[in-house]
Design a protein around this motif. Structure first.
Motif, mmCIF file in Angstrom:
data_model
loop_
_atom_site.group_PDB
_atom_site.id
_atom_site.type_symbol
_atom_site.label_atom_id
_atom_site.label_comp_id
_atom_site.label_asym_id
_atom_site.label_seq_id
_atom_site.Cartn_x
_atom_site.Cartn_y
_atom_site.Cartn_z
ATOM 1 N N UNK A 13 5.265 -10.274 3.258
ATOM 2 C CA UNK A 13 4.400 -9.624 2.394
ATOM 3 C C UNK A 13 3.311 -9.332 3.301
ATOM 4 N N UNK A 14 2.328 -8.475 3.036
ATOM 5 C CA UNK A 14 1.315 -7.739 4.032
ATOM 6 C C UNK A 14 0.288 -8.288 3.102
ATOM 7 N N UNK A 15 -0.537 -9.060 4.128
ATOM 8 C CA UNK A 15 -1.554 -9.743 4.486
ATOM 9 C C UNK A 15 -2.930 -8.654 3.905
ATOM 10 N N UNK A 16 -3.749 -9.277 3.420
ATOM 11 C CA UNK A 16 -4.394 -8.570 1.916
ATOM 12 C C UNK A 16 -5.914 -7.851 3.014
ATOM 13 N N UNK A 17 -5.974 -8.875 4.313
ATOM 14 C CA UNK A 17 -6.752 -8.044 5.187
ATOM 15 C C UNK A 17 -6.298 -6.695 6.015
ATOM 16 N N UNK A 18 -4.505 -6.907 6.493
ATOM 17 C CA UNK A 18 -4.272 -5.457 7.052
ATOM 18 C C UNK A 18 -4.282 -4.393 5.755
ATOM 19 N N UNK A 19 -3.446 -5.114 4.789
ATOM 20 C CA UNK A 19 -4.022 -4.217 3.673
ATOM 21 C C UNK A 19 -5.290 -3.571 3.567
ATOM 22 N N UNK A 20 -5.997 -4.155 3.228
ATOM 23 C CA UNK A 20 -7.573 -3.715 3.553
ATOM 24 C C UNK A 20 -7.828 -2.695 4.199
ATOM 25 N N UNK A 21 -7.592 -2.812 6.009
ATOM 26 C CA UNK A 21 -7.274 -1.769 7.285
ATOM 27 C C UNK A 21 -6.674 -0.396 6.609
ATOM 28 N N UNK A 22 -5.802 -0.822 6.195
ATOM 29 C CA UNK A 22 -4.554 0.428 5.802
ATOM 30 C C UNK A 22 -5.669 1.276 5.478
ATOM 31 N N UNK A 23 -6.282 0.949 4.316
ATOM 32 C CA UNK A 23 -6.607 1.776 2.699
ATOM 33 C C UNK A 23 -7.500 2.045 3.228
ATOM 34 N N UNK A 24 -8.620 1.806 4.039
ATOM 35 C CA UNK A 24 -10.257 1.960 5.309
ATOM 36 C C UNK A 24 -9.710 3.646 5.675
ATOM 37 N N UNK A 25 -8.333 2.877 6.703
ATOM 38 C CA UNK A 25 -7.733 3.954 7.863
ATOM 39 C C UNK A 25 -7.042 5.517 7.083
ATOM 40 N N UNK A 26 -7.232 5.216 5.816
ATOM 41 C CA UNK A 26 -5.970 6.221 4.466
ATOM 42 C C UNK A 26 -7.593 6.882 3.684
ATOM 43 N N UNK A 27 -8.547 6.291 3.701
ATOM 44 C CA UNK A 27 -9.933 6.621 3.230
ATOM 45 C C UNK A 27 -10.662 7.930 4.496
ATOM 46 N N UNK A 28 -10.631 7.126 6.094
ATOM 47 C CA UNK A 28 -10.713 7.706 7.157
ATOM 48 C C UNK A 28 -10.203 9.475 6.848
ATOM 49 N N UNK A 29 -9.094 9.023 6.814
ATOM 50 C CA UNK A 29 -7.550 10.061 7.669
ATOM 51 C C UNK A 29 -8.333 11.423 6.260
ATOM 52 N N UNK A 30 -7.937 10.723 4.534
ATOM 53 C CA UNK A 30 -8.070 11.751 3.945
ATOM 54 C C UNK A 30 -9.558 11.772 3.517
ATOM 55 N N UNK A 31 -10.745 11.624 4.069
ATOM 56 C CA UNK A 31 -11.765 12.759 4.275
ATOM 57 C C UNK A 31 -12.298 13.808 5.523
ATOM 58 N N UNK A 32 -11.606 13.238 6.635
ATOM 59 C CA UNK A 32 -11.110 14.189 7.035
ATOM 60 C C UNK A 32 -10.685 15.919 7.156
ATOM 61 N N UNK A 33 -10.969 16.834 7.059
ATOM 62 C CA UNK A 33 -10.696 18.103 6.791
ATOM 63 C C UNK A 33 -9.735 18.848 8.225
ATOM 64 N N UNK A 34 -8.450 19.417 7.241
ATOM 65 C CA UNK A 34 -7.393 19.898 8.402
ATOM 66 C C UNK A 34 -7.249 20.965 7.653
ATOM 67 N N UNK A 35 -5.845 21.161 7.849
ATOM 68 C CA UNK A 35 -5.132 22.140 7.015
ATOM 69 C C UNK A 35 -4.971 22.522 5.592
ATOM 70 N N UNK A 36 -3.657 21.203 4.624
ATOM 71 C CA UNK A 36 -4.468 21.073 3.766
ATOM 72 C C UNK A 36 -6.064 21.094 3.126
ATOM 73 N N UNK A 37 -6.872 20.434 3.348
ATOM 74 C CA UNK A 37 -8.084 20.507 2.766
ATOM 75 C C UNK A 37 -8.633 22.123 2.540
#
Length: 203
Positions: free
Chosen positions: A1-25
């Motif tokens: 099972x993924x730890x809560x800490x790893x999951x939180x880091x993953x979610x933060x990384x996803x938020x940062x990636x989705x906030x970064x403009x690219x071709x899709x945005x």
């Protein structure tokens, strides 16, 4: 099972990636600025269906698809950049002209998003390298990768919809005599997305 800490880091990384403009945005924002919220959100939906299919391929362990994108990396991104430049030219030439050309159909708006999602080969290669970093059960990584893929897909969808809404509000603020400016800004954003693709490397 993924730890809560790893999951939180993953979610933060996803938020940062989705906030970064690219071709899709660039496509979503450019579409909303030119054609409004509905067209922008349909483009966002098309983009995210493409992303979900890429994530599903990674979760299913379809290494042959990842290898295919890797082998034809430059060809795919050049085609994607050419497509975005073509859309930018159309936006620029139609700046300020509301009645000359019809609004894109729902299928066209969706299709543009779907096409651009697959026009950036780096996205699939990134997913294939990014998701496994958060997997703790290396003996059977499939379920954890599927969970991470689902979380990323949800965050990406919400983030892209927000981009569409914000761009539509900017369009409303620039309505009237500033419509031509909004259209040309839209064209510039699409061209910027093309430049991002042209500048993209494998790393």
């Amino acid at each position: 099972m993924i730890s809560a800490e790893s999951l939180a880091i993953f979610i933060l990384a996803c938020l940062a990636l989705c906030a970064t403009p690219g071709p899709n945005v660039a496509l979503i924002v450019g579409t909303s600025l030119k054609h409004g919220r509905k067209a922008g959100m349909l483009s966002a939906l098309g983009v995210n269906v493409g992303i979900i299919l890429q994530l599903a391929a990674v979760a299913a362990g379809l290494s042959w698809l990842v290898d295919l994108f890797a082998r034809h990396f430059d060809v795919i991104r050049y085609l994607g950049a050419a497509y975005l430049i073509w859309l930018a030219v159309l936006q620029w030439r139609g700046a300020g002209k509301m009645g000359d050309k019809p609004m894109p159909t729902r299928r066209a708006s969706f299709g543009r998003g779907f096409a651009v999602a697959f026009a950036n080969p780096k996205t699939l290669l990134f997913h294939a390298a990014f998701l496994p970093q958060f997997v703790t059960n290396t003996a059977d990584p499939g379920p954890q990768i599927a969970l991470l893929a689902a979380i990323f897909a949800l965050i990406a969808l919400v983030g892209d919809m927000i981009w569409a809404v914000v761009a539509d509000r900017a369009r409303a603020a620039l309505a009237g005599r500033f419509t031509r400016i909004a259209d040309r800004v839209s064209a510039g954003i699409l061209a910027g997305g093309a430049l991002v693709l042209l500048a993209a490397g494998r790393r």
